[in-house]
Design a protein around this motif. Structure first.
Motif, short mmCIF file in Angstrom:
data_model
loop_
_atom_site.label_atom_id
_atom_site.label_comp_id
_atom_site.label_asym_id
_atom_site.label_seq_id
_atom_site.Cartn_x
_atom_site.Cartn_y
_atom_site.Cartn_z
N SER A 268 -15.06 23.63 25.18
CA SER A 268 -13.22 23.97 24.88
C SER A 268 -12.58 23.31 25.66
CB SER A 268 -12.84 25.22 25.97
OG SER A 268 -13.40 24.86 27.45
N LYS A 269 -13.28 22.45 26.10
CA LYS A 269 -12.25 20.85 27.54
C LYS A 269 -12.72 20.10 26.10
CE LYS A 269 -9.92 23.92 30.59
NZ LYS A 269 -8.94 23.91 29.52
N LEU A 270 -13.74 19.49 26.25
CA LEU A 270 -13.59 17.92 25.88
C LEU A 270 -14.95 17.45 24.16
CD1 LEU A 270 -16.21 16.79 28.76
CD2 LEU A 270 -14.10 16.45 28.68
N ASN A 271 -14.44 19.36 23.84
CA ASN A 271 -14.64 19.34 22.39
C ASN A 271 -15.47 19.16 22.12
OD1 ASN A 271 -11.87 20.15 22.07
ND2 ASN A 271 -11.41 18.16 22.01
N ILE A 272 -17.12 19.07 22.63
CA ILE A 272 -18.69 19.12 21.98
C ILE A 272 -19.02 19.59 21.83
CG2 ILE A 272 -21.10 18.22 23.04
CD1 ILE A 272 -18.75 16.23 25.34
N GLU B 123 -17.86 8.43 30.53
CA GLU B 123 -16.39 9.57 29.65
C GLU B 123 -16.87 10.74 30.09
OE1 GLU B 123 -14.64 6.83 26.69
OE2 GLU B 123 -16.76 7.85 25.76
N LEU B 124 -18.07 11.26 30.06
CA LEU B 124 -18.51 12.58 29.84
C LEU B 124 -18.70 13.21 30.99
CD1 LEU B 124 -19.87 14.80 28.46
CD2 LEU B 124 -22.51 14.19 29.00
N ALA B 125 -19.13 12.40 32.12
CA ALA B 125 -18.89 12.22 33.89
C ALA B 125 -17.40 12.58 34.09
CB ALA B 125 -19.68 11.17 34.36
N LYS B 126 -16.62 11.78 34.02
CA LYS B 126 -15.21 12.02 34.51
C LYS B 126 -14.22 12.62 33.87
CE LYS B 126 -10.61 9.19 34.17
NZ LYS B 126 -9.98 8.58 33.32
N GLY B 127 -15.31 13.41 33.04
CA GLY B 127 -14.27 15.05 32.43
C GLY B 127 -14.93 16.40 32.74
N LEU B 128 -16.02 15.87 33.18
CA LEU B 128 -16.45 17.14 33.83
C LEU B 128 -16.08 16.97 35.30
CD1 LEU B 128 -20.34 16.71 32.56
CD2 LEU B 128 -18.48 18.25 32.33
N VAL B 129 -15.98 15.91 35.72
CA VAL B 129 -15.64 16.00 37.25
C VAL B 129 -13.64 16.52 37.36
CG1 VAL B 129 -15.24 14.78 39.57
CG2 VAL B 129 -17.40 14.67 38.35
N VAL C 99 -16.78 20.72 37.68
CA VAL C 99 -18.05 20.94 37.26
C VAL C 99 -18.95 19.81 38.06
CG1 VAL C 99 -20.27 20.85 35.33
CG2 VAL C 99 -18.15 21.12 34.52
N ASP C 100 -20.06 20.56 38.70
CA ASP C 100 -20.42 20.03 39.98
C ASP C 100 -21.73 19.55 39.03
OD1 ASP C 100 -22.22 19.42 42.12
OD2 ASP C 100 -24.17 20.88 41.34
N ILE C 101 -21.85 17.80 39.02
CA ILE C 101 -23.24 16.89 38.32
C ILE C 101 -23.95 17.17 39.17
CG2 ILE C 101 -23.19 15.14 37.49
CD1 ILE C 101 -20.00 15.19 36.41
N GLU C 102 -24.89 17.02 39.20
CA GLU C 102 -26.28 16.98 40.05
C GLU C 102 -26.86 15.11 39.60
OE1 GLU C 102 -28.94 20.31 41.35
OE2 GLU C 102 -27.23 21.53 41.78
N SER C 103 -27.01 15.95 38.46
CA SER C 103 -27.83 14.52 37.59
C SER C 103 -27.15 13.72 36.14
CB SER C 103 -28.86 14.45 38.09
OG SER C 103 -29.44 15.41 37.20
N TYR D 106 -18.68 25.75 29.28
CA TYR D 106 -17.56 26.12 28.43
C TYR D 106 -16.53 25.40 28.34
CZ TYR D 106 -12.69 27.84 28.90
OH TYR D 106 -11.16 28.16 28.98
N VAL D 107 -16.24 24.17 29.77
CA VAL D 107 -16.09 22.97 29.37
C VAL D 107 -16.70 21.36 28.63
CG1 VAL D 107 -15.73 20.71 31.08
CG2 VAL D 107 -15.59 22.82 32.23
N LEU D 108 -17.69 22.07 28.10
CA LEU D 108 -18.07 20.87 27.16
C LEU D 108 -17.22 21.67 25.77
CD1 LEU D 108 -21.55 20.21 27.93
CD2 LEU D 108 -19.83 18.98 27.97
#
Length: 307
Positions: free
Chosen positions: A244-248, A270-276, A280-284, A240-242
């Motif tokens: 609606s928010k990051l336009n990916i 940039e992707l990590a910053k946008g998700l955080v 969004v929980d990033i494990e890797s 959803y974030v990819l």
């Protein structure tokens, strides 16, 4: 073009069930053809039909431009093979076993026996009987027996089964040498996709008895686009974030924890910053490339073991 091996609509039926269906494959001189498929897909059955161990229910097999028949003895002399597990006279030595094989094949060249044993690193075994060999040593001896007459076509069913990493590399180098220096054509099945990826010129993928793909390895390498693999506790939220928010939009949800992102417009940082920023929980977050394994799993629709 005359092919070393060509099958046309090859079919085999056992007890009313088609275990091989309409398989058409082509091998050219000097190429290494990687034959891949899940357990029970029909690889060994195809190999047995090519070597005349079992008869097809339908279709045709051509070897060196000649249609295979019950009388194709001379054609079959141009083939070396390991089909399933190699068997030997267990009380005899490796050299004695190869001497007997050459006698059976009408091939009289004592130096060829010595050369074949050296090729697979089984020289200097003295009087050690085959019954005392490890699984890997027996597999090496099977390969020596298959290559001793320098056949035009080499058919190998799981040839590196039982070998350690050093032995696998030695066999990999041997197969390349046979192909490149002697012009021998190899049909090789293996469940170790990484090994097929390193040696094959062409791959054929069989599933449920049908050949679903026959493609040059170079074409697969050309398709090996780079992507970012995201491991997260909630792939739905991440997707959803990819969007609606990051336009990916160019991504694939693999499962509940894994997403592959193919957009080249944003760096990993940039992707990590946008998700955080969107919690969004990033494990890797790893940069990867598609491999033969990815391509294979896509073809067999995810998840069957291979052999």
């Amino acid at each position: 073009m005359t092919y070393i091996l060509k099958t046309s609509h090859l079919t085999k039926t056992f007890q009313g069930k088609d275990v091989v269906q309409d398989v058409s494959m082509k091998l050219t001189q000097g190429e290494i053809y990687g034959f891949l498929g899940p357990n029970g897909a029909g690889k060994t059955t195809v190999m047995k039909m090519i070597t005349n161990l079992i008869k097809p229910t339908g279709g045709e097999i051509e070897l060196f431009g000649e249609k295979l028949s019950e009388d194709s003895f001379q054609v079959l002399k141009r083939i070396g093979s390991i089909i399933e597990y190699p068997f030997f006279y267990e009380r005899l030595t490796a050299q004695d076993n190869l001497d007997l094989h050459c006698e059976y094949m009408g091939f009289y060249d004592k130096k060829a026996v010595k050369d074949a044993l050296e090729l697979v690193n089984l020289q200097n075994l003295g009087k050690k009987p085959v019954k005392d060999f490890s699984l890997g040593m027996k597999q090496r001896l099977g390969i020596a027996r298959a290559v001793i007459t320098k056949p035009d076509l080499l058919i190998l069913d799981e040839p590196i089964n039982g070998l350690d990493p050093v032995g696998i590399k030695e066999m990999r180098d041997l197969f390349k040498m046979l192909s490149q220096q002697f012009g021998i054509t190899l049909l090789v099945s293996s469940h170790i996709l990484g090994e097929i990826e390193q040696i094959a010129d062409t791959i054929g993928v069989i599933r449920s008895g049908r050949l679903v793909e026959e493609v040059a390895m170079s074409s697969i390498r050309d398709m090996n686009t780079e992507y970012i693999e995201l491991t997260t506790s909630d792939s739905r939220k991440a997707a959803y974030v990819l969007e609606s928010k990051l336009n990916i939009l160019n991504y694939k949800v693999v499962n509940e924890q894994l997403i592959r992102i193919y957009s080249d417009g944003m760096s990993r940082g940039e992707l990590a910053k946008g998700l955080v920023n969107e919690n969004v929980d990033i494990e890797s977050l790893t940069i990867k490339k598609n491999s033969l394994e990815d391509y294979f799993m896509e073809l067999v629709q995810g998840g069957e073991g291979v052999a």
